[in-house]
Design an enzyme around this catalytic site. Structure first.
Site, mmCIF file in Angstrom:
data_model
loop_
_atom_site.group_PDB
_atom_site.id
_atom_site.type_symbol
_atom_site.label_atom_id
_atom_site.label_comp_id
_atom_site.label_asym_id
_atom_site.label_seq_id
_atom_site.Cartn_x
_atom_site.Cartn_y
_atom_site.Cartn_z
ATOM 1 N N ASP A 76 0.805 -1.222 0.000
ATOM 2 C CA ASP A 76 0.000 0.000 0.000
ATOM 3 C C ASP A 76 0.836 1.268 0.000
ATOM 4 O O ASP A 76 1.997 1.286 0.403
ATOM 5 C CB ASP A 76 -0.967 0.008 1.180
ATOM 6 C CG ASP A 76 -0.262 -0.170 2.529
ATOM 7 O OD1 ASP A 76 0.709 -0.942 2.598
ATOM 8 O OD2 ASP A 76 -0.676 0.478 3.510
ATOM 9 N N GLU A 133 -0.579 -2.004 5.254
ATOM 10 C CA GLU A 133 0.334 -1.939 6.407
ATOM 11 C C GLU A 133 0.276 -0.567 7.071
ATOM 12 O O GLU A 133 0.463 -0.450 8.276
ATOM 13 C CB GLU A 133 1.768 -2.239 5.950
ATOM 14 C CG GLU A 133 2.768 -2.368 7.097
ATOM 15 C CD GLU A 133 3.242 -1.040 7.663
ATOM 16 O OE1 GLU A 133 3.431 -0.946 8.897
ATOM 17 O OE2 GLU A 133 3.410 -0.082 6.881
ATOM 18 N N GLU A 134 -0.009 0.464 6.283
ATOM 19 C CA GLU A 134 0.036 1.841 6.786
ATOM 20 C C GLU A 134 -1.186 2.174 7.637
ATOM 21 O O GLU A 134 -2.062 2.949 7.264
ATOM 22 C CB GLU A 134 0.146 2.826 5.613
ATOM 23 C CG GLU A 134 1.425 2.702 4.803
ATOM 24 C CD GLU A 134 2.649 3.190 5.555
ATOM 25 O OE1 GLU A 134 2.508 3.676 6.689
ATOM 26 O OE2 GLU A 134 3.755 3.091 4.998
ATOM 27 N N ARG A 173 18.260 -7.303 13.904
ATOM 28 C CA ARG A 173 18.155 -7.065 15.338
ATOM 29 C C ARG A 173 17.363 -8.213 15.957
ATOM 30 O O ARG A 173 16.296 -8.584 15.465
ATOM 31 C CB ARG A 173 17.466 -5.741 15.662
ATOM 32 C CG ARG A 173 17.372 -5.520 17.158
ATOM 33 C CD ARG A 173 16.783 -4.195 17.566
ATOM 34 N NE ARG A 173 16.681 -4.167 19.012
ATOM 35 C CZ ARG A 173 17.667 -3.844 19.837
ATOM 36 N NH1 ARG A 173 18.848 -3.480 19.341
ATOM 37 N NH2 ARG A 173 17.509 -3.869 21.133
ATOM 38 N N HIS A 360 7.843 8.573 4.466
ATOM 39 C CA HIS A 360 6.667 9.402 4.789
ATOM 40 C C HIS A 360 6.941 10.877 4.512
ATOM 41 O O HIS A 360 6.316 11.758 5.109
ATOM 42 C CB HIS A 360 6.212 9.188 6.242
ATOM 43 C CG HIS A 360 5.632 7.835 6.491
ATOM 44 N ND1 HIS A 360 4.516 7.624 7.283
ATOM 45 C CD2 HIS A 360 5.996 6.597 6.060
ATOM 46 C CE1 HIS A 360 4.226 6.340 7.319
ATOM 47 N NE2 HIS A 360 5.123 5.695 6.575
#
Length: 391
Positions: A76, A133-134, A173, A360
């Site tokens: 998206d 996802e956003e 990580r 963004h």
């Protein structure tokens, strides 16, 4: 290590730019999903569409092993007006791929083609192309539609580009990696009045100001200094004139934490502060608390496996084995609550390089050099985790 040919890299750069030109918001990724499904089907994958609305899963089975592996990419875009000036800039005003999901989709498609035509593995590969996802929680929607019941995965992995790291650097990580995200709207109700006679009103503006300051103590005085956490008051709405005390004020708040217990304790403390601050100013408070994404926790064993693959196939200077925690949020966290796996980053550029602009941002663009690097990593991961010679 298997890598895409120069011609294949150019092919999927073109795919990425095509997706970039035609951005689609959460749960409306119909064109992108159709493109993904058509490509996967042409390469021999069993394709399932419609999971979570517009999600796509491509499944490829080889050999006789019962091992299963999932790789996920998001599709998206964001409601941001693009300012890159690129030849492949968005054709839809007010909408753009400002987070690189076009690149994530292209990297996984590039790997998918190579694995279908040249891949040597033993087991079942599930390629998951996720919508929304956003902020839309597309991962949960796909899971609600039976994603892991229909496509079981022994382990699952995802990759996100990250400006600020050198292009192509692979950042791993273990443990908590990205923050939870919760949202609250606080509405304060008072008694309006004339600005010249405040004693005849109950001032919600003063109450809101006091609450905003009190909220700054949630992290500084109630969270362990060694635990990352954020409380942000991002919007305040109250009144329209300088001589009128309004009867209502509204605050919009976001809350982030990298530990589930800290997340719970912050919610409790914010609820208490809202009520006590309101009472102290003689106003009434309403709190609308909206849970968002969970803390993203990378499984230690699967992260070690993912890192080991990178160390065997990429030079040491291209690998960061334990990057820092990030206060951004990601709904892949929900998938990791169900299936062990790991979420890694790929550097999108630093300094003045293309792609160094943070996500963004209207000037952001995915770094096309990562098509070759990212797909090569996915190919290596599948080759080792589903190796025909190592069960």
């Amino acid at each position: 290590m298997d890598r895409l040919s120069d011609a294949a890299v150019e092919q999927f750069i073109a795919v990425r730019r095509d997706i970039h030109r035609h951005p689609e918001l959460a749960f409306n990724e119909r064109r992108t999903a159709a493109l993904v499904a058509a490509q996967l089907g042409a390469w021999g994958y069993a394709v399932t569409t419609g999971l979570g609305g517009t999600g796509v899963v491509g499944q490829l089975k080889r050999g006789t092993s019962t091992r299963t592996l999932g790789l996920r990419a998001d599709m998206d875009a964001l409601p941001i007006a693009e300012a890159t000036g690129a030849a492949w800039a968005s054709c839809t005003h007010g909408m753009m791929h400002a987070c690189g999901h076009d690149g994530h989709t292209a990297m996984l498609l590039a790997a998918a083609q190579h694995l279908a035509t040249q891949g040597d593995f033993d087991g079942t590969l599930n390629l998951i192309f996720q919508p929304a996802e956003e902020g839309g929680g597309g991962a949960l929607k796909m899971m609600d539609d039976g994603l892991f019941e229909r496509f079981p995965c022994d382990a699952i992995f995802a990759m996100h580009n990250m400006p600020g790291y050198p292009q192509g650097q692979l950042v791993f990580r273990s443990g908590p990696t990205m923050a939870s995200s919760d949202y609250a709207t606080v509405t304060l109700h008072g008694h309006g009045g004339h600005g010249a006679m405040p004693h005849k009103a109950t001032d919600v503006v003063v109450a809101a100001a006091s609450l905003i300051m009190a909220l700054q103590t949630v992290v500084s005085r109630h969270v362990d200094p060694m635990q990352p956490a954020v409380v942000t008051v991002g919007a305040v709405h109250a009144g329209e004139a300088n001589n009128v005390i309004p009867a209502e004020a509204r605050l919009e708040i976001s809350v982030r934490a990298l530990d589930p217990q800290v997340r719970r304790s912050m919610e409790q403390r914010i609820r208490e502060l809202v009520q006590f601050q309101a009472q102290s100013h003689g106003v009434r408070a309403e709190l609308d608390w909206r849970p968002g994404y969970a803390v993203l926790v990378n499984d230690a064993q699967q992260t070690a496996r993912a890192l080991a693959v990178a160390q065997r196939h990429f030079p040491a200077q291209q690998i960061n084995p334990q990057g820092p925690m990030l206060t951004g949020s990601e709904d892949f966290a929900f998938m990791l609550e169900r299936v062990p796996g790991s979420y890694l980053f790929i550097g999108n550029g630093t300094g003045q390089e293309p792609g160094a602009c943070m996500v963004h941002n209207p000037a952001y663009d995915f770094n096309d050099h990562n098509i070759a690097t990212g797909s090569a990593y996915w190919i290596a991961l599948v080759g080792e985790l589903l190796s025909p010679t190592h069960p």
